[in-house]
Design an enzyme around this catalytic site. Structure first.
Site, short mmCIF file in Angstrom:
data_model
loop_
_atom_site.label_atom_id
_atom_site.label_comp_id
_atom_site.label_asym_id
_atom_site.label_seq_id
_atom_site.Cartn_x
_atom_site.Cartn_y
_atom_site.Cartn_z
N GLY A 58 -57.87 22.17 44.28
CA GLY A 58 -57.17 22.81 45.72
C GLY A 58 -56.40 24.10 45.24
N GLN A 59 -55.81 24.49 46.28
CA GLN A 59 -55.42 26.16 45.88
C GLN A 59 -54.46 25.96 45.05
OE1 GLN A 59 -54.24 28.61 49.07
NE2 GLN A 59 -53.34 27.01 50.12
N GLY A 115 -53.63 23.54 42.67
CA GLY A 115 -54.31 23.07 41.42
C GLY A 115 -54.84 24.27 40.79
N ARG A 145 -52.27 16.81 57.05
CA ARG A 145 -52.08 16.24 58.64
C ARG A 145 -53.15 16.78 59.39
NH1 ARG A 145 -46.62 15.98 61.73
NH2 ARG A 145 -45.79 16.41 59.75
N ASN A 187 -51.08 9.04 53.17
CA ASN A 187 -50.78 9.41 51.57
C ASN A 187 -50.20 8.18 50.79
OD1 ASN A 187 -51.32 12.38 51.06
ND2 ASN A 187 -50.15 12.32 53.05
N ASP A 217 -38.34 25.74 47.33
CA ASP A 217 -37.03 25.82 48.36
C ASP A 217 -36.09 26.85 47.76
OD1 ASP A 217 -38.71 24.37 50.37
OD2 ASP A 217 -38.45 22.85 48.92
N HIS A 259 -37.89 17.63 51.27
CA HIS A 259 -38.71 18.96 51.36
C HIS A 259 -39.46 18.92 52.38
CE1 HIS A 259 -41.35 22.08 50.23
NE2 HIS A 259 -42.42 21.38 50.64
#
Ligand code: NDP
Length: 324
Positions: free
Chosen positions: A14-15, A17, A92, A105, A159, A187
């Site tokens: 993924g992005q 990763g 989602r 999840n 954050d 988060h």
């Protein structure tokens, strides 16, 4: 030469990763003298893309990268691992409620917790990035009864870093001049970025900025930064999320030099946050361990926000209680 340490990344194609793997292999996370073995876990439909990531990693000829394992089997991906970065999660879908997302999840993080329990190093340090990160970490922890529960954490470092960037811009000082930043809680949009204990170049931050800016600009900007990045970039934050994950593990493993950093960790009653949730606190890290900063005075404004984000985490917990 040091013995290689094993690092598992889930959702490695993924992005986030993709941004993480190369920086870990180049020594940004565990140190420039620490060899690593990358254990990359994906779901079957992403295995081709993962193969491409592994090919690129090979082509970088990183001196510290000793081996690459690619797999869609969590029992293989977590075998003997020292660090587990749980990034892969179900996004989602349209019309999906938060509660459904949590349950979906749970089906990923429950079995991953069990696989960690059965196969990882007994000292494995776990960082959950995949959302809803705090509660996913709780589910993984609950499914790993033989591991130290304190070693299950979730990421609020992005954050924290975003809050540093905003305050640095406002005060015209470099972010390295800021101490004492805190992200409390979940988060999510209820997170509470707190500058009450912050100093900028040794001066108390609340005296450098006005309360109106802090309440109406700073707090929502930090809380909504992810959405602002999606709007600007057309894709969610990835390199900055990977960078924060690296900061989180690096400080936990190598120490934070006395600096406060934010980590979502199992609550232990500190600041009245009762046990049973993974809550972001200010911590310091030393000797491969973290400690919650104690003894801070909490005013009514902060207490209200800390409770709000705690309540959200308790609701999330309630929604997945059969998975715990
Ligand atoms: P990303 O790599 O962009 O994001 C991965 C997760 O990180 C998401 O849950 C995302 O949450 C979360 N995240 C946490 N903080 C941030 C942040 N600040 N900015 C952006 N994301 C954040 O997702 P991709 O879809 O590109 O990749 C996910 C990969 O995971 C896919 O390759 C998929 O195949 C894999 N996967 C692997 C699993 C496994 O190994 N068992 C299980 C499920 C998926 P949010 O969605 O809220 O942005």
């Amino acid at each position: 030469m040091k013995k290689p340490l094993r690092v598992t990344i889930t959702g490695a194609a993924g992005q986030i990763g993709y941004a993480l793997a190369f920086r870990i292999a180049s020594g940004d996370m565990l140190g420039k003298d620490q060899p690593v073995i990358l254990q990359l876990l994906e779901i079957p439909p992403a295995m081709d893309a993962l193969k491409g990531v592994a090919m690129e990693l090979e082509d970088c000829a990183f001196p510290l990268l000793h081996d690459i394992v690619t797999t869609d089997d969590a029992n293989v991906g977590f075998k003997d691992t020292d660090f587990a970065l749980l990034v892969g999660a179900k996004p989602r879908g349209p019309g999906m409620e938060r509660k459904d997302l949590l349950k979906e999840n749970g089906k990923i993080f429950g079995p991953q917790g069990k696989a960690l329990n059965d196969h990882a190093s007994r000292d494995v340090k776990v960082l959950v990035v995949g959302n809803p990160a705090n509660t996913n970490a709780l589910i993984a922890q609950a499914n790993a009864p033989d591991l130290d529960p304190r070693n299950f954490t979730a990421m609020t470092r992005l954050d924290h870093n975003r809050a540093l960037a905003q305050l640095a811009e406002k005060t015209g000082k470099h972010h390295t001049r800021i101490d004492g930043m805190i992200i409390w809680g979940n988060h999510s949009a209820t997170q509470y970025p707190d500058i009450a204990h912050c100093s900028v170049d040794g001066k108390a931050a609340p005296e450098l900025v006005d309360q109106g800016w802090y309440r109406d600009d700073f707090i929502p900007t930090v809380q909504q930064r992810g959405a602002a990045i999606i709007k600007a970039r057309g894709a969610s934050s990835a390199a900055s999320a990977a960078s924060a994950a690296i900061d989180h593990i690096r400080d936990w493993h190598l120490g934070s030099d006395g600096k406060w950093v934010s980590m979502a960790v199992p609550s232990d009653g500190s600041y009245g946050i009762k046990e049973g949730v993974i809550y972001s606190f200010p911590v310091t890290c030393k000797n491969g361990d973290y400690e919650i900063v104690q003894g801070l005075e909490i005013d009514a404004f902060s207490r209200e926000r800390m409770t709000l984000t705690e309540e959200e985490l308790r609701e999330e917990r309630e929604g997945v209680k059969e998975l715990l």
